[in-house]
Write a protein that holds these residues in place. Structure first.
Motif, PDB file in Angstrom:
ATOM      1  N   GLU A  29     -21.278  19.651  11.814  1.00 48.51           N
ATOM      2  CA  GLU A  29     -22.379  19.010  11.089  1.00 48.51           C
ATOM      3  C   GLU A  29     -23.701  19.761  11.282  1.00 48.51           C
ATOM      4  OE1 GLU A  29     -22.504  16.295   8.991  1.00 48.51           O
ATOM      5  OE2 GLU A  29     -20.304  16.377   9.003  1.00 48.51           O
ATOM      6  N   GLY A  30     -23.665  20.895  11.987  1.00 47.86           N
ATOM      7  CA  GLY A  30     -24.881  21.672  12.216  1.00 47.86           C
ATOM      8  C   GLY A  30     -25.839  21.008  13.182  1.00 47.86           C
ATOM      9  N   LYS A  31     -25.305  20.209  14.090  1.00 46.99           N
ATOM     10  CA  LYS A  31     -26.122  19.473  15.054  1.00 46.99           C
ATOM     11  C   LYS A  31     -25.884  20.022  16.461  1.00 46.99           C
ATOM     12  CE  LYS A  31     -27.295  16.512  11.809  1.00 46.99           C
ATOM     13  NZ  LYS A  31     -28.615  16.516  11.216  1.00 46.99           N
ATOM     14  N   SER A  32     -26.836  19.748  17.355  1.00 49.63           N
ATOM     15  CA  SER A  32     -26.664  20.123  18.760  1.00 49.63           C
ATOM     16  C   SER A  32     -26.499  18.855  19.599  1.00 49.63           C
ATOM     17  CB  SER A  32     -27.838  20.968  19.264  1.00 49.63           C
ATOM     18  OG  SER A  32     -29.033  20.231  19.228  1.00 49.63           O
ATOM     19  N   GLU A  33     -25.890  19.037  20.733  1.00 44.22           N
ATOM     20  CA  GLU A  33     -25.525  17.919  21.599  1.00 44.22           C
ATOM     21  C   GLU A  33     -26.633  17.617  22.592  1.00 44.22           C
ATOM     22  OE1 GLU A  33     -22.182  17.683  24.964  1.00 44.22           O
ATOM     23  OE2 GLU A  33     -21.400  18.150  22.953  1.00 44.22           O
ATOM     24  N   GLY A  34     -27.104  16.386  22.544  1.00 48.35           N
ATOM     25  CA  GLY A  34     -28.050  15.906  23.536  1.00 48.35           C
ATOM     26  C   GLY A  34     -27.310  15.039  24.538  1.00 48.35           C
ATOM     27  N   GLU A  35     -27.877  13.900  24.860  1.00 48.97           N
ATOM     28  CA  GLU A  35     -27.257  12.940  25.787  1.00 48.97           C
ATOM     29  C   GLU A  35     -26.593  11.841  24.962  1.00 48.97           C
ATOM     30  OE1 GLU A  35     -26.621  11.379  29.767  1.00 48.97           O
ATOM     31  OE2 GLU A  35     -27.652  13.230  29.220  1.00 48.97           O
ATOM     32  N   ILE A  36     -25.266  11.820  24.976  1.00 46.79           N
ATOM     33  CA  ILE A  36     -24.498  10.840  24.211  1.00 46.79           C
ATOM     34  C   ILE A  36     -23.643  10.051  25.191  1.00 46.79           C
ATOM     35  CG2 ILE A  36     -22.805  10.472  22.386  1.00 46.79           C
ATOM     36  CD1 ILE A  36     -23.711  13.320  21.347  1.00 46.79           C
ATOM     37  N   ASN A  37     -23.848   8.741  25.194  1.00 47.00           N
ATOM     38  CA  ASN A  37     -23.113   7.859  26.102  1.00 47.00           C
ATOM     39  C   ASN A  37     -22.233   6.914  25.302  1.00 47.00           C
ATOM     40  OD1 ASN A  37     -24.422   8.603  28.686  1.00 47.00           O
ATOM     41  ND2 ASN A  37     -26.243   7.888  27.597  1.00 47.00           N
ATOM     42  N   VAL A 102     -13.477   4.770  15.458  1.00 48.68           N
ATOM     43  CA  VAL A 102     -14.694   4.067  15.875  1.00 48.68           C
ATOM     44  C   VAL A 102     -15.596   5.001  16.686  1.00 48.68           C
ATOM     45  CG1 VAL A 102     -15.567   2.145  17.278  1.00 48.68           C
ATOM     46  CG2 VAL A 102     -13.633   1.792  15.746  1.00 48.68           C
ATOM     47  N   ILE A 103     -15.006   5.813  17.552  1.00 46.22           N
ATOM     48  CA  ILE A 103     -15.787   6.770  18.346  1.00 46.22           C
ATOM     49  C   ILE A 103     -16.541   7.728  17.432  1.00 46.22           C
ATOM     50  CG2 ILE A 103     -15.565   8.776  19.870  1.00 46.22           C
ATOM     51  CD1 ILE A 103     -13.343   7.218  21.367  1.00 46.22           C
ATOM     52  N   VAL A 104     -15.853   8.302  16.453  1.00 44.21           N
ATOM     53  CA  VAL A 104     -16.517   9.267  15.575  1.00 44.21           C
ATOM     54  C   VAL A 104     -17.467   8.560  14.610  1.00 44.21           C
ATOM     55  CG1 VAL A 104     -14.875   9.515  13.627  1.00 44.21           C
ATOM     56  CG2 VAL A 104     -16.127  11.515  14.492  1.00 44.21           C
ATOM     57  N   HIS A 105     -17.182   7.318  14.256  1.00 37.85           N
ATOM     58  CA  HIS A 105     -18.073   6.544  13.395  1.00 37.85           C
ATOM     59  C   HIS A 105     -19.474   6.454  14.020  1.00 37.85           C
ATOM     60  CE1 HIS A 105     -18.955   3.301  10.425  1.00 37.85           C
ATOM     61  NE2 HIS A 105     -19.712   2.833  11.406  1.00 37.85           N
ATOM     62  N   GLY A 106     -19.514   6.124  15.308  1.00 36.31           N
ATOM     63  CA  GLY A 106     -20.804   6.053  15.996  1.00 36.31           C
ATOM     64  C   GLY A 106     -21.532   7.386  15.970  1.00 36.31           C
ATOM     65  N   LEU A 107     -20.802   8.464  16.207  1.00 40.67           N
ATOM     66  CA  LEU A 107     -21.411   9.797  16.209  1.00 40.67           C
ATOM     67  C   LEU A 107     -21.923  10.167  14.818  1.00 40.67           C
ATOM     68  CD1 LEU A 107     -21.863  12.124  18.260  1.00 40.67           C
ATOM     69  CD2 LEU A 107     -19.797  13.171  17.317  1.00 40.67           C
ATOM     70  N   LEU A 108     -21.174   9.809  13.792  1.00 38.96           N
ATOM     71  CA  LEU A 108     -21.603  10.106  12.421  1.00 38.96           C
ATOM     72  C   LEU A 108     -22.884   9.347  12.061  1.00 38.96           C
ATOM     73  CD1 LEU A 108     -18.124  10.200  10.679  1.00 38.96           C
ATOM     74  CD2 LEU A 108     -19.697  12.137  10.985  1.00 38.96           C
ATOM     75  N   HIS A 109     -23.063   8.135  12.591  1.00 39.07           N
ATOM     76  CA  HIS A 109     -24.337   7.437  12.387  1.00 39.07           C
ATOM     77  C   HIS A 109     -25.477   8.274  12.945  1.00 39.07           C
ATOM     78  CE1 HIS A 109     -23.570   3.648  10.471  1.00 39.07           C
ATOM     79  NE2 HIS A 109     -22.672   3.265  11.371  1.00 39.07           N
ATOM     80  N   TYR A 110     -25.294   8.852  14.127  1.00 37.61           N
ATOM     81  CA  TYR A 110     -26.341   9.682  14.721  1.00 37.61           C
ATOM     82  C   TYR A 110     -26.627  10.924  13.881  1.00 37.61           C
ATOM     83  CZ  TYR A 110     -25.136   6.982  18.948  1.00 37.61           C
ATOM     84  OH  TYR A 110     -24.871   5.994  19.848  1.00 37.61           O
ATOM     85  N   CYS A 111     -25.626  11.375  13.140  1.00 40.02           N
ATOM     86  CA  CYS A 111     -25.787  12.552  12.276  1.00 40.02           C
ATOM     87  C   CYS A 111     -26.450  12.192  10.942  1.00 40.02           C
ATOM     88  CB  CYS A 111     -24.432  13.203  12.019  1.00 40.02           C
ATOM     89  SG  CYS A 111     -23.690  13.965  13.478  1.00 40.02           S
ATOM     90  N   GLY A 112     -26.736  10.909  10.746  1.00 41.68           N
ATOM     91  CA  GLY A 112     -27.465  10.491   9.553  1.00 41.68           C
ATOM     92  C   GLY A 112     -26.651   9.755   8.511  1.00 41.68           C
ATOM     93  N   TYR A 113     -25.368   9.553   8.734  1.00 48.66           N
ATOM     94  CA  TYR A 113     -24.537   8.833   7.766  1.00 48.66           C
ATOM     95  C   TYR A 113     -24.700   7.328   7.951  1.00 48.66           C
ATOM     96  CZ  TYR A 113     -22.541  13.424   7.019  1.00 48.66           C
ATOM     97  OH  TYR A 113     -22.389  14.751   6.742  1.00 48.66           O
ATOM     98  N   LYS A 114     -24.759   6.632   6.831  1.00 45.07           N
ATOM     99  CA  LYS A 114     -24.944   5.180   6.830  1.00 45.07           C
ATOM    100  C   LYS A 114     -23.701   4.514   6.257  1.00 45.07           C
ATOM    101  CE  LYS A 114     -29.308   5.803   7.937  1.00 45.07           C
ATOM    102  NZ  LYS A 114     -29.508   6.106   9.321  1.00 45.07           N
ATOM    103  N   ASP A 115     -23.659   3.176   6.338  1.00 42.22           N
ATOM    104  CA  ASP A 115     -22.505   2.457   5.787  1.00 42.22           C
ATOM    105  C   ASP A 115     -22.900   1.077   5.269  1.00 42.22           C
ATOM    106  OD1 ASP A 115     -22.956   1.246   8.221  1.00 42.22           O
ATOM    107  OD2 ASP A 115     -20.945   1.583   9.000  1.00 42.22           O
ATOM    108  N   LYS A 116     -24.030   1.017   4.574  1.00 38.79           N
ATOM    109  CA  LYS A 116     -24.510  -0.267   4.052  1.00 38.79           C
ATOM    110  C   LYS A 116     -24.079  -0.491   2.601  1.00 38.79           C
ATOM    111  CE  LYS A 116     -26.459  -1.650   7.765  1.00 38.79           C
ATOM    112  NZ  LYS A 116     -25.654  -2.484   8.617  1.00 38.79           N
ATOM    113  N   GLY A 117     -24.235   0.499   1.754  1.00 35.67           N
ATOM    114  CA  GLY A 117     -23.859   0.364   0.344  1.00 35.67           C
ATOM    115  C   GLY A 117     -22.473   0.931   0.084  1.00 35.67           C
ATOM    116  N   GLU A 118     -21.959   0.666  -1.120  1.00 37.71           N
ATOM    117  CA  GLU A 118     -20.620   1.111  -1.491  1.00 37.71           C
ATOM    118  C   GLU A 118     -20.460   2.631  -1.378  1.00 37.71           C
ATOM    119  OE1 GLU A 118     -18.217   0.358  -5.404  1.00 37.71           O
ATOM    120  OE2 GLU A 118     -19.263  -1.503  -4.858  1.00 37.71           O
TER     121      GLU A 118
END
Length: 139
Positions: A29-37, A102-118
């Protein structure tokens, strides 16, 4: 750095494989790793967080608190292993598959992906599938 914490009677079978996979997801995703718990807990624990911080009086499988700054991804991702088990049963998939989703879902939220609309939900599901396929692929 990716950390795994346990607030219930549960442990990941292979933290190293999960951690390497999540690092590769961030790279893809072109992101760098910070502190992820990742904090694994039960329904009661996560329900209390949902009520206290989000004012939602419902059960959920994951709550992500995003501390990302720019492209450096950081956050706390709370996962109810009880919800994951129930959802795996409801969706007729293995516990491990649903847990990884579920694990990757949380990470994808941090990458900017949302899941509110269709459209957002459809893109999130597509990204989850894409990233799940990376789990055993060497980069």
């Amino acid at each position: 750095m990716i950390n795994f914490n346990y607030e219930c009677n549960f442990n990941l079978a292979d933290e190293n494989s999960i951690s390497e996979w999540l690092t590769n997801v961030l790279i893809s995703e072109g992101k760098s790793e910070g502190e992820i718990n990742y904090i694994f807990c039960d329904d009661d624990y996560l329900h209390k967080l949902n009520v206290e911080y989000l004012d939602h009086d419902t059960l959920t499988d994951v709550i992500s608190f995003d501390y990302t700054m720019g492209n450096e991804i950081s956050g706390d991702c709370f996962i109810s292993v009880e919800r994951v088990a129930d959802n795996a049963n409801d969706f007729n998939v293995s516990f491990d598959e649903e847990l990884k989703r579920v694990i990757v879902h949380g990470l994808l939220h941090y990458c900017g992906y949302k899941d509110k609309g269709e459209k957002e939900v459809a893109l999130m599901r597509s990204k989850e599938d894409e990233k799940l396929a990376m789990f055993h692929v060497k980069q």
